[in-house]
Design an enzyme around this catalytic site. Structure first.
Site, PDB file in Angstrom:
ATOM      1  CE1 TYR A  42       7.525  29.048  13.986  1.00  0.00           C
ATOM      2  CE2 TYR A  42       8.279  30.556  15.685  1.00  0.00           C
ATOM      3  CZ  TYR A  42       7.320  29.690  15.179  1.00  0.00           C
ATOM      4  OH  TYR A  42       6.171  29.445  15.882  1.00  0.00           O
TER       5      TYR A  42
ATOM      6  CD  GLN B 252      -5.202  21.788  12.587  1.00  0.00           C
ATOM      7  OE1 GLN B 252      -6.348  21.614  12.930  1.00  0.00           O
ATOM      8  NE2 GLN B 252      -4.232  21.030  13.064  1.00  0.00           N
TER       9      GLN B 252
ATOM     10  CG  ASP C  27       4.354  21.826   5.879  1.00  0.00           C
ATOM     11  OD1 ASP C  27       3.578  22.142   4.959  1.00  0.00           O
ATOM     12  OD2 ASP C  27       4.219  20.769   6.536  1.00  0.00           O
TER      13      ASP C  27
ATOM     14  CG  HIS D 223      -2.567  27.099  12.815  1.00  0.00           C
ATOM     15  ND1 HIS D 223      -2.381  25.893  13.450  1.00  0.00           N
ATOM     16  CD2 HIS D 223      -3.844  27.468  13.131  1.00  0.00           C
ATOM     17  CE1 HIS D 223      -3.487  25.553  14.113  1.00  0.00           C
ATOM     18  NE2 HIS D 223      -4.386  26.486  13.916  1.00  0.00           N
TER      19      HIS D 223
ATOM     20  CB  CYS E  25       6.340  44.862   8.943  1.00  0.00           C
ATOM     21  SG  CYS E  25       6.763  46.521   9.521  1.00  0.00           S
TER      22      CYS E  25
ATOM     23  N   GLY F 210      -4.175  13.650   9.744  1.00  0.00           N
ATOM     24  CA  GLY F 210      -2.958  13.924  10.504  1.00  0.00           C
ATOM     25  C   GLY F 210      -3.044  15.065  11.488  1.00  0.00           C
TER      26      GLY F 210
ATOM     27  CB  SER G 266      -3.271  15.615  17.933  1.00  0.00           C
ATOM     28  OG  SER G 266      -3.168  17.026  18.038  1.00  0.00           O
TER      29      SER G 266
ATOM     30  N   PRO H 295     -34.021  23.289   6.932  1.00  0.00           N
ATOM     31  CG  PRO H 295     -35.204  24.467   5.317  1.00  0.00           C
ATOM     32  CD  PRO H 295     -33.863  24.373   5.956  1.00  0.00           C
TER      33      PRO H 295
HETATM   34  P1  OAD Z   1       0.002  17.426  16.147  1.00  0.00           P
HETATM   35  O1  OAD Z   1       1.489  17.385  16.174  1.00  0.00           O
HETATM   36  O2  OAD Z   1      -0.743  17.806  17.371  1.00  0.00           O
HETATM   37  O3  OAD Z   1      -0.557  15.992  15.739  1.00  0.00           O
HETATM   38  C1  OAD Z   1      -0.029  15.277  14.663  1.00  0.00           C
HETATM   39  C2  OAD Z   1      -0.952  14.112  14.391  1.00  0.00           C
HETATM   40  O4  OAD Z   1      -0.489  13.452  13.239  1.00  0.00           O
HETATM   41  C3  OAD Z   1      -0.980  13.067  15.517  1.00  0.00           C
HETATM   42  O5  OAD Z   1      -2.335  12.780  15.824  1.00  0.00           O
HETATM   43  C4  OAD Z   1      -0.296  11.844  14.877  1.00  0.00           C
HETATM   44  O6  OAD Z   1      -0.845  10.613  15.344  1.00  0.00           O
HETATM   45  C5  OAD Z   1      -0.593  12.058  13.431  1.00  0.00           C
HETATM   46  N1  OAD Z   1       0.356  11.428  12.502  1.00  0.00           N
HETATM   47  C6  OAD Z   1       1.700  11.331  12.615  1.00  0.00           C
HETATM   48  N2  OAD Z   1       2.224  10.720  11.546  1.00  0.00           N
HETATM   49  C7  OAD Z   1       1.189  10.433  10.705  1.00  0.00           C
HETATM   50  C8  OAD Z   1       1.081   9.795   9.451  1.00  0.00           C
HETATM   51  N3  OAD Z   1       2.137   9.356   8.786  1.00  0.00           N
HETATM   52  N4  OAD Z   1      -0.158   9.658   8.903  1.00  0.00           N
HETATM   53  C9  OAD Z   1      -1.258  10.110   9.557  1.00  0.00           C
HETATM   54  N5  OAD Z   1      -1.213  10.718  10.753  1.00  0.00           N
HETATM   55  C10 OAD Z   1      -0.009  10.871  11.335  1.00  0.00           C
HETATM   56  O7  OAD Z   1      -0.375  18.328  14.890  1.00  0.00           O
HETATM   57  P2  OAD Z   1      -1.693  19.193  14.650  1.00  0.00           P
HETATM   58  O8  OAD Z   1      -2.913  18.520  15.127  1.00  0.00           O
HETATM   59  O9  OAD Z   1      -1.635  19.662  13.239  1.00  0.00           O
HETATM   60  O10 OAD Z   1      -0.084  25.254  16.104  1.00  0.00           O
HETATM   61  O11 OAD Z   1      -1.371  20.390  15.603  1.00  0.00           O
HETATM   62  C11 OAD Z   1      -2.078  21.557  15.467  1.00  0.00           C
HETATM   63  C12 OAD Z   1      -1.292  22.714  15.947  1.00  0.00           C
HETATM   64  O12 OAD Z   1      -0.578  22.404  17.147  1.00  0.00           O
HETATM   65  C13 OAD Z   1      -0.169  23.131  15.043  1.00  0.00           C
HETATM   66  O13 OAD Z   1      -0.611  23.799  13.898  1.00  0.00           O
HETATM   67  C14 OAD Z   1       0.618  24.033  15.933  1.00  0.00           C
HETATM   68  C15 OAD Z   1       0.557  23.240  17.232  1.00  0.00           C
HETATM   69  O14 OAD Z   1       0.330  23.982  18.317  1.00  0.00           O
HETATM   70  C16 OAD Z   1       0.601  26.354  16.386  1.00  0.00           C
HETATM   71  O15 OAD Z   1       1.822  26.417  16.361  1.00  0.00           O
HETATM   72  C17 OAD Z   1      -0.268  27.498  16.718  1.00  0.00           C
END
Ligand code: OAD
Length: 251
Positions: free
Chosen positions: A67, A101, A104, A118, A126, A189, A191, A212
């Site tokens: 981290y 999600q 950052d 998240h 703590c 952005g 997945s 309704p």
């Molecule tokens: P992912 O890393 O799973 O997916 C990132 C997505 O961003 C992919 O579908 C890429 O195609 C897309 N991508 C990359 N560059 C891009 C761009 N310039 N413009 C548009 N799209 C772009 O990230 P998340 O779906 O956010 O959780 O993942 C969710 C969670 O997975 C995270 O919060 C984390 C991880 O597990 C935890 O740590 C609990």
């Protein structure tokens, strides 16, 4: 189905309440590695092996080092055109919400109001009282290299929701409420492999179906991504968020 920017802008103009859900891809053009991309592995360990409570119990220093490494990357990054366009759009009107999600903090740096699903890379919890505090450290001074809470002098963990953990209740309730109000959801952005976004979409869809007659317009979900995703979208805009989002949301 794939759609055009013109059509997506037309749909947005008719919208009364819009919820935006962002994932790691919105920060990719700032230089933050996505989970299912450049950030997939660290020191040869897959992120799913690192982002879980068992890994922290087994080796808190190793997990904190990951981290702190991620903090150092994000600290050197700036919000990009997509973050800025969203912040400006949110300020221009009411009923425009953002759920993220991402941990950052890049949305917050340009003044967006966001619901963080998240947790935050910049907060520690703590382990004695489970209260969070803000922390921007890039290293810790203690001999063991681990952070201690000012309240109980107890070991702290990153205030991040790990695999197998629940989304904090307050964030979850706020996000469900925003989804329930929305007639348009825009995902950017993500997945869709973690079901945070699809669960909110389902809430929004189910609630609209329960309303309704005369029946409301069905939910519109516009997914912005480089590729087709698992997001249960009605419309897809393929391309980089840094170009598409400013064009979609410009006045
Ligand atoms: P992912 O890393 O799973 O997916 C990132 C997505 O961003 C992919 O579908 C890429 O195609 C897309 N991508 C990359 N560059 C891009 C761009 N310039 N413009 C548009 N799209 C772009 O990230 P998340 O779906 O956010 O959780 O993942 C969710 C969670 O997975 C995270 O919060 C984390 C991880 O597990 C935890 O740590 C609990």
């Amino acid at each position: 189905m794939k759609t055009s920017l013109t059509e997506a802008r037309r749909l947005l103009q008719k919208a009364e309440d819009v919820l935006v859900i962002t994932g790691a891809g919105i920060s990719a053009e700032s230089g933050v590695p996505t989970f299912r991309g450049a950030g997939e592995k660290w020191r040869n360990r897959h992120f799913t092996e690192l982002a879980n409570p068992k890994a922290f119990e087994a080796d808190p220093k190793f997990i904190w080092d990951w981290y702190l490494y991620r903090r150092s990357i994000v600290a050197a990054c700036e919000p990009n055109a997509a973050h800025r366009a969203l912040a400006a759009w949110q300020m221009r009107g009411a009923h425009r919400s953002i759920v993220t999600q991402n941990v950052d903090g890049l949305h917050e740096r340009v003044g967006s109001e966001v619901v963080r699903m998240h947790g935050s890379l910049w907060r520690n919890t703590c382990l004695a009282c489970f209260e969070d505090r803000e922390d921007y450290s890039l290293s810790f001074e203690a001999a063991d290299g681990l952070p201690r809470s000012p309240c109980h002098h107890s070991l702290e963990r990153p205030a991040i929701v790990w695999f197998g953990e629940m989304i904090p209740k307050e964030a979850s309730v706020s996000a469900q409420h925003l989804a329930a109000m929305a007639d348009v959801i825009i995902t950017i952005g993500t997945s869709g492999l973690v079901d945070t976004a699809n669960r909110l979409i389902k809430t929004a869809r189910d609630l609209r179906e329960l309303q309704p007659a005369p029946s409301p317009r069905s939910l519109i979900v516009i997914d912005i991504n480089l590729e087709e995703t698992e997001v249960q979208a009605t419309h897809r805009l393929l391309g980089p968020a840094g170009s598409i989002v400013p064009e979609l949301l410009s006045p």
